[in-house]
Design an enzyme around this catalytic site. Structure first.
Site, PDB file in Angstrom:
ATOM      1  CE  LYS A  76      32.745  29.757  34.121  1.00 49.95           C
ATOM      2  NZ  LYS A  76      31.281  29.709  34.351  1.00 49.95           N
ATOM      3  CG  ASP A 112      29.012  32.621  35.494  1.00 49.02           C
ATOM      4  OD1 ASP A 112      28.540  33.092  34.440  1.00 49.02           O
ATOM      5  OD2 ASP A 112      29.952  31.804  35.513  1.00 49.02           O
TER       6      ASP A 112
END
Length: 280
Positions: A76, A112
Site C-alpha cells: 500500500k 479504506d
C-alpha cells in the site's frame, strides 16, 4: 453453494488485487458477484506479487489495459509512489488501496478510510483511541479517526522505525499522535481512558497470539475492533471474554470494496449482493 461461472471475452474489463499473499482474500467473490448482479462485463482477479516484483507488475498490468486494482499488504505505501497522482484521502494516509485510470492518468485512492468509518457503529464517538500497527491499514484508521474528530490518539507498534515513519507523515499534516511500543498495552492509565482499541496488524490471525494485555482495564463500553476479517481473532476473543463489545473487519472490507466498485464502473455498488457473497 454453486457459483455462477464468469464468461471472459476479449471485451471483458479486468480489475484485480495486488498483494502478497492474496490466497486469503474474499474480494474476488465479493466483486464478481456484484458484476454479475448488474450484468457488467468485468472480472476481478487476484495477482500474487512479491515485493521485489511490484514495480514491473504494476506497470505490466496497466500496459495490458486493466481498468484498475486494489492493493493490499505489503504494497500500500509503495504503490503511493508509483501512481501519477493521489486523491486527498490517499495523500492524507500516505498509502493506496485502490488504483484507477482517469483521463489517461493513473490515480491512487484510499477507500479504506471510507470503509472503516462506514463500518463503525453510528453512535460511536470515541474520546480516546488506541491503534495497534503502523502499516497501510493503520494509516487509514488513523486518518479516519482524525476525520471523525478523535484528538486523543495513540499508535503502538513493535517496529520503532515504521512507527516513526507514520508519526512523521501525520505530523507534516498537522496530526499529533502519541506513540509507543506494544508494552504500552499493559499501561492501565492508557487503557482506562480508551473508548476504541483497534488492531490494524495481522497479530492474532491463524492461531498466532496477540501480545499480552488486559481488556478488563478498559471502560465497559470500550469497542475492540480488528481490521482482519478471517473470523474471531485472539484479540477479539480476549475482549469478548471480558464482556467488551467486539467487531471484525468484514464490514470495512465490504464498504471499501463498494467505494472501489464505484470508481471502476461508475455505478453504485450492489452492497446487499456483496455482503451476501462475503457471508457465503
Amino acid at each position: 453453494m454453486r457459483r455462477s461461472s464468469v464468461a471472459v471475452t476479449g471485451r471483458t474489463r479486468v480489475v484485480g488485487l495486488l498483494g502478497f499473499p492474496v490466497e486469503h482474500s474474499r474480494s474476488p467473490e465479493m466483486h464478481n458477484a456484484a458484476f454479475r448482479a448488474l450484468g457488467l462485463d468485468f472480472v476481478y482477479v487476484p495477482f500474487r506479487v512479491p515485493p521485489p516484483r511490484l514495480r514491473e507488475a504494476f506497470r505490466g498490468l496497466l500496459a495490458a489495459g486493466v481498468t484498475g486494482f486494489n492493493v493490499t499488504i505489503p504494497h500500500k505505501e509503495r504503490v503511493a509512489r508509483l501512481v501519477d497522482g493521489l486523491t486527498p484521502e490517499a495523500r492524507w494516509c500516505g498509502a493506496v488501496n485502490t488504483v484507477y485510470v482517469s483521463r489517461g492518468r493513473v490515480i491512487g485512492h484510499n477507500t479504506d478510510v471510507e470503509g472503516f468509518l462506514r463500518s463503525l457503529p453510528r453512535n460511536l464517538r470515541p474520546d480516546a483511541a488506541v491503534v495497534v500497527g503502523a502499516g497501510g491499514a493503520a494509516r487509514a484508521v488513523v486518518a479516519g479517526l482524525w476525520k471523525l474528530g478523535v484528538r486523543d490518539l495513540r499508535v503502538l507498534n513493535r517496529t520503532r522505525s515504521r512507527l516513526e515513519k507514520l508519526r512523521r507523515h501525520f505530523r507534516r499534516l498537522g496530526v499529533r499522535l502519541g506513540t509507543g511500543d506494544l508494552s504500552s498495552l499493559r499501561d492501565e492509565s492508557l487503557l482506562g481512558r480508551t473508548s476504541l482499541l483497534v488492531n490494524a496488524t495481522s497479530l492474532g490471525v491463524r492461531h498466532e497470539r496477540f501480545p499480552p494485555f488486559s481488556p478488563a482495564k478498559t471502560p465497559l463500553d470500550c469497542l475492540f475492533y480488528d481490521v482482519n476479517y478471517t473470523g474471531e481473532t485472539d484479540f477479539l476473543r480476549r475482549a469478548r471474554l471480558e464482556g467488551r463489545e467486539t467487531k471484525g473487519g468484514l464490514d470495512m472490507l465490504l464498504f471499501q470494496g463498494a467505494a472501489a466498485f464505484r470508481l471502476w464502473t461508475g455505478r453504485e455498488a450492489p452492497v446487499t449482493v456483496m455482503a451476501r457473497a462475503l457471508r457465503d
